[in-house]
Design an enzyme around this catalytic site. Structure first.
Site, short mmCIF file in Angstrom:
data_model
loop_
_atom_site.label_atom_id
_atom_site.label_comp_id
_atom_site.label_asym_id
_atom_site.label_seq_id
_atom_site.Cartn_x
_atom_site.Cartn_y
_atom_site.Cartn_z
N HIS A 174 4.38 10.26 8.78
CA HIS A 174 3.04 9.85 8.35
C HIS A 174 2.04 11.00 8.42
O HIS A 174 1.07 11.03 7.66
CB HIS A 174 2.55 8.68 9.20
CG HIS A 174 3.29 7.40 8.89
ND1 HIS A 174 3.15 6.74 7.69
CD2 HIS A 174 4.17 6.66 9.62
CE1 HIS A 174 3.90 5.66 7.68
NE2 HIS A 174 4.54 5.59 8.85
N GLU A 205 -1.66 4.96 -1.18
CA GLU A 205 -1.69 6.17 -1.99
C GLU A 205 -2.31 5.90 -3.34
O GLU A 205 -2.06 6.61 -4.32
CB GLU A 205 -0.28 6.74 -2.16
CG GLU A 205 0.65 5.93 -3.03
CD GLU A 205 1.42 4.84 -2.28
OE1 GLU A 205 2.45 4.41 -2.79
OE2 GLU A 205 0.99 4.43 -1.17
#
Length: 401
Positions: free
Chosen positions: A291, A321
């Site tokens: 991450h 995203e």
């Protein structure tokens, strides 16, 4: 070193303490601040007092002439009056040139010491106005404390000089013990009354000064707290409107901005476009670099959005995203051109993380608002175009039909 909880030294003056006999702050710095704060009031009063005193010295030469005539005694008194009047005028001029002299009071007290002998002299030269002369000295005794703004600590010895000098002058010119005692009592009484009245006035002025300063400090602290709370509120509003990772607007702010731009577009007839884009293969970045790597990519995209788009445009992060860009005044073709240049810049801007170089691309869908079309509907059409682009191979710009 004394601890913070230790008891204060009884001999140490507390802040704001005023001497019971001198009427001045025990703290020297606080006393200096008080005198400086009162300069604008004290200076013109002192100068006016000196000018008035000089005028009276000259004016009372007329009664001297009427009583004595042009005799040597009169000319002696007149010369004394004239010289002392010039000295008083010089003192007033000195105060105007060096205002800080008014804060100490030494100049006025020195002039008063030099002025008393004139009245002592009158007991010899004009004994017929002895009572009037004593009254004049009493007035001067009171003026020293009240009407000429000085410090009682300086006025006390000058007033004592006046009382003793008047008593001795009367004693030297008459053998009447009652008159001598009465004169001494009257001039001393005037000095005592003036002292206590001025002492009370000095204490009151300093208490008011201290209260004003405390209020000003409290106001400054309050204003500082208000400023801090306003800044905190602004920061909270910024955080509520901003995606913390990318620094871009969030979806709530995008919706608010869309409402404003849609209303403006409806009034002006200008077009309004919306682009949505999704980072290609972002899951691979998270799987390969964790991450932290994904966050580095998202931050880079946020920085690029802030550099690439116009000031009128708004870029927002709407999901993990997923991003959206609102383009006011842009038609479909113009918005597509803007997003194509962004896509090219994105692919040409690798992200370095953990020794690896990550290449990022995006698939973009662009839609132009239809009449009375809301944000959800417009975004749905842009999403459909974006997913079409993904099906066609990603890293491209598709237009909503």
């Amino acid at each position: 070193m004394r601890s913070p909880t230790a008891a204060a030294d009884p001999a140490e003056p507390s802040a704001g303490e005023i001497g019971p006999l001198l009427g001045e702050f025990a703290d020297a710095a606080l006393e200096r601040d008080f005198r400086s704060a009162t300069l604008g009031r004290v200076l013109p009063q002192q100068r006016a007092g000196l000018w008035l005193w000089a005028a009276l010295m000259v004016a009372f030469a007329v009664p001297d002439y009427l009583a004595l005539g042009p005799v040597p005694q009169f000319w002696g008194l007149a010369a004394y009056r004239g010289l002392f009047a010039l000295l008083l005028v010089a003192g007033a001029h000195a105060l105007g040139r060096w205002p800080r002299l008014a804060l100490q009071g030494w100049l006025l007290m020195a002039l008063a010491l030099m002025g008393y002998p004139f009245f002592f002299l009158l007991y010899w030269l004009r004994p017929e106005i002895r009572a009037f002369n004593t009254g004049a000295i009493m007035v001067i005794q009171v003026m020293l404390f009240l009407f000429i703004p000085v410090r009682v600590v300086l006025a006390v010895p000058v007033a004592l000089f006046g009382a003793v000098g008047a008593t001795l002058a009367v004693g030297a010119t008459t053998g009447d013990a009652t008159l001598r005692v009465g004169t001494g009592f009257l001039v001393a009484l005037a000095a005592v009354l003036g002292y206590f009245a001025a002492l009370r006035q000095q204490k009151t002025e300093r208490q008011e000064f201290l209260l004003r300063r405390q209020l000003e400090d409290a106001n400054r602290q309050l204003q500082s707290e208000v400023d801090r709370r306003v800044a905190l509120q602004a920061e909270l509003e910024r955080l509520a409107a901003t995606d913390l990772l990318t620094g871009l607007a969030n979806r709530r702010v995008l919706a608010e901005r869309f409402s404003l731009e849609a209303a403006r577009a409806q009034r002006s007839g200008e077009p309004l476009a919306l682009a949505v884009f999704d980072l290609d293969h972002f899951k691979r970045v998270n799987d390969s670099h964790g991450h932290a790597g994904g966050d580095a990519v998202l931050r880079s995209v946020g920085e690029l959005c802030q550099r690439c788009f116009r000031g009128a445009d708004m870029a927002a992060r709407t999901g993990g995203e997923e991003f959206a860009v609102l383009l006011p005044g842009a038609g479909l073709a113009q918005a597509a051109g803007v997003m194509q240049r962004f896509a090219e810049q994105l692919s040409a801007t690798p992200v370095e993380f953990g020794g690896a170089v990550l290449h990022v691309t995006a698939t973009i869908g662009v839609a132009q608002q239809r009449s009375d079309e809301g944000l959800d509907a417009l975004m749905a059409r842009a999403d459909a175009a974006m997913y079409l682009g993904k099906n066609l191979g990603r890293d491209r710009v598709e237009l909503a039909q």
